[in-house]
Each structure stands twice: as structure tokens, then as C-alpha cells.
Design an enzyme around this catalytic site. Structure first.
Site, PDB file in Angstrom:
ATOM      1  N   SER A   1     136.416  44.011  19.034  1.00  0.00           N
ATOM      2  CA  SER A   1     137.313  43.089  19.725  1.00  0.00           C
ATOM      3  C   SER A   1     138.539  42.822  18.848  1.00  0.00           C
ATOM      4  O   SER A   1     139.200  43.756  18.425  1.00  0.00           O
ATOM      5  CB  SER A   1     136.552  41.810  20.091  1.00  0.00           C
ATOM      6  OG  SER A   1     137.232  41.083  21.078  1.00  0.00           O
TER       7      SER A   1
ATOM      8  N   ASP B   1     134.769  44.596  26.550  1.00  0.00           N
ATOM      9  CA  ASP B   1     134.633  44.184  25.149  1.00  0.00           C
ATOM     10  C   ASP B   1     133.329  44.658  24.500  1.00  0.00           C
ATOM     11  O   ASP B   1     132.234  44.411  25.010  1.00  0.00           O
ATOM     12  CB  ASP B   1     134.701  42.654  25.093  1.00  0.00           C
ATOM     13  CG  ASP B   1     135.045  42.132  23.720  1.00  0.00           C
ATOM     14  OD1 ASP B   1     134.442  42.594  22.741  1.00  0.00           O
ATOM     15  OD2 ASP B   1     135.919  41.249  23.629  1.00  0.00           O
TER      16      ASP B   1
END
Length: 339
Positions: free
Chosen positions: A50, A178
Site C-alpha cells: 500500500s 490493496d
């Protein structure tokens, strides 16, 4: 003073956490200022998820961490500017466009491909089109033949498309979300990569992980405990996936830390700070205002000062990694398996 082993293999693992990544970036920027060179030159492998993935890619390109600090300080509120979304029900409350535009600037990733990275890096994401985890990797092994052809910007957006915050990122005819859903703290992935593809002895592996002042999500015993939408999200149903995502990445951080401590013992160091009750009110994955910046920059500055004076941390900074080997791409320097 500890004498560095010529066989030592070092991993840098950077966690996800949205705007809280400003803390991570500040710690790394201060360390780079201290050693007067890119921190990537002290590690054999970099892993990031991320916002930690964005940082990891920048570091692997030897882009100064201070440049990521500046991006978040100057443009954080633009990245996390809410758009019309019917309280997150119709679409994600934040657009990827501002972040994509910033990362595509020439002073960051521009049009560079993953194969342009100067240091080995691994970046987890989820291919939502196939329902499977994916780890984007530089071509540091002869079997890694395709990822180096992807634009770094696409990989950065794929690993940071947090559910309930940002829309999925689509490229190469696949949709990605993600990587924090399964590897928000990527240290275990880094350990596996070192043992499996770099063929390193576990006793020679040292791992430094840097967190993002992750909040601990706990239950309020006075509230509804029936497990419904109101229990998890309150009056706004859109808060339910956000809280579940927050709980997931918080627990992963603790699990990864415990397992790496068991596996590597004194060869593992975790750098992070706990949020006090008062500071926690100012900091969140999607809070980018002046109060959040003050907390994250202040905490990062104090933590870096402690790290620089820490004997175990200093041992990481004394390491000189072996020359990186790449089998394909812009930095190809090996033609066969004998490298």
C-alpha cells in the site's frame, strides 16, 4: 562493535496505512539524511504494501524519501479530498486521480517501468479479476520474466487501492485492490522471498520493519454485539467495510511482528509508535489535515532520533549489500543462472 558478516542478508519491510505512511516516510528521510545516501544501498531486498509499497518503489529507484514526505505534506489533503459518493455507498469516497497524477510526475515515477528499479523489491496486491494474491517483483530471479514490463505507477496504485476508500485500479486488463488485505506488514513475504528465491540461510537474514503508527481496533463492550451492519459500521453502512479493513491491517501488523520475532529473534527489529488516545483522534488512514501532519511528522522525527542512537539499528546501517542481480529489463546484468 558488531562486525558485519559478509553473508548477512538484509530486508527492509514497509507497512501500509494510508496517510499514516507520512510517519514511515519521515523516519526513512531522516535516516537518509543521517547516512547521506539512499537507504536502499544498505539492504538486499525491499518489501512494501500500500503506501509502504509506494515508498518501497521510490526507495528501490533511489528517489529520496524526503520527496515522498513533501508529496504527502503538500498534497495529502488533495489525495484524500472527498468526492460525491452518497456517503461511500455509490462509489469510493476518494478518487485515485490526484495520487496517480502526483506519482506520474517526472520527479517521482514518471513513465518508468519496474525493470528500472536499482534494487530488488516486492510489492503485494490482489488481482480481483482472478481472486488471487499477486506479488509484483523486480527481475531478481530468472523465473520473473513479466513484471518488469509494468509501469511503476500502475503497481503503486494496484497495491494501494484500499477497499471502501479508493476504487479498484485497472491495468493489463485486470482489476487490482490493496495488498493490505492479506499482507499489510510484508515482512513475512520478504523472509520467504529471501529463503526461496535468494536461497539465503535463515540464520543470516536480518529484517527491519517500519510501521505506520497503526491504530489498534478494539470492541466497545457497551455497544451492540450482534454482528450486524449497525454493530460494525454504526448509522452509516459505508463505515462497516472501513472498520473491517482497519481491523484486518491492525491484526496483521501484530501477527507479522510476533511471527518474525519467533523466526528471526534478535535479527528482527520493528520500528513503530503507538497512538495515544488523544493523538489517535487526529490520525487515521484518510485524515490528512494539519493535526495529522503534526502528529505523524513529530512522531517520525522523534522515532528516527531514537533509531540513530540504537545499537541494533546501527548494525543495519553498517551493512553493505551484495551487488543486485537482474535477469531482464533496463538493469539486466546477468545472462544465465551462473551470476
Amino acid at each position: 562493535m558488531e562486525i558485519a558478516s559478509p553473508h548477512r542478508f538484509q530486508i527492509l519491510a514497509l507497512s501500509g496505512g494510508g496517510f499514516r505512511g507520512l510517519y514511515t516516510a519521515k523516519v526513512l528521510a531522516d535516516i537518509e539524511e543521517e547516512i547521506q545516501e539512499p537507504i536502499a544501498r544498505r539492504f538486499d531486498l525491499i518489501a512494501g504494501t500500500s503506501v509502504g509499497g509506494i515508498l518501497a518503489l521510490a526507495i528501490a529507484m533511489e528517489i529520496p524519501a524526503s520527496r515522498i514526505v513533501d508529496m504527502f505534506v503538500e498534497h495529502g489533503e488533495q489525495i484524500f479530498k472527498r468526492r460525491l459518493s452518497l456517503r461511500g455507498i455509490w462509489r469510493a469516497p476518494f478518487s485515485m486521480t490526484p495520487l496517480q497524477r502526483l506519482l506520474s510526475a517526472d520527479k517521482l515515477f514518471g513513465e518508468h517501468m519496474l525493470g528500472h528499479c536499482k534494487h530488488p523489491v516486492i510489492i503485494p496486491s490482489i488481482n480481483y479479476s482472478t481472486g488471487k494474491p499477486v506479488i509484483f517483483k523486480t527481475p531478481h530471479h530468472q523465473d520473473f520474466k513479466r513484471d518488469h514490463l509494468h509501469h511503476i505507477v500502475d503497481i503503486a496504485l494496484a497495491t494501494s487501492a484500499a477497499p471502501a476508500y479508493f476504487p479498484r485500479h485497472t491495468f493489463n486488463n485486470n482489476q487490482y485492490v490493496d495488498g493490505g488485505l492479506y499482507a499489510n506488514a510484508p515482512g513475512l513475504l520478504g523472509l520467504h522471498e529471501a529463503q526461496t528465491f535468494f536461497e539465503q540461510d535463515a540464520k543470516q537474514i536480518h529484517l527491519l520493519s517500519v510501521g505506520t503508527m497503526s491504530s489498534k481496533f478494539t470492541v466497545d463492550p457497551q455497544k451492540n454485539r450482534e454482528g450486524g451492519t449497525y454493530d460494525w459500521g454504526g448509522l452509516n453502512p459505508a463505515n462497516m467495510p472501513k472498520r473491517l479493513f482497519g481491523l484486518s491491517i491492525s491484526v496483521q501488523e501484530s501477527l507479522s511482528k510476533n511471527m518474525l520475532e519467533h523466526s528471526l529473534q534478535e535479527r528482527y527489529l520493528h520500528v513503530d509508535d503507538d497512538l495515544t488516545d488523544q493523538r489517535a483522534q487526529a490520525v487515521a488512514l484518510d485524515k490528512a489535515g494539519s493535526a495529522a501532519r503534526e502528529v505523524l511528522l513529530g512522531a517520525g522525527s522523534e522515532r528516527s532520533k531514537i533509531c540513530i542512537g540504537n545499537i541494533q539499528f546501527q548494525s543495519f546501517l553498517r551493512h553493505t549489500p551484495r551487488s543486485s542481480i537482474f535477469y531482464y529489463g533496463e538493469n539486466k546484468n546477468c545472462k544465465d543462472t551462473t551470476c
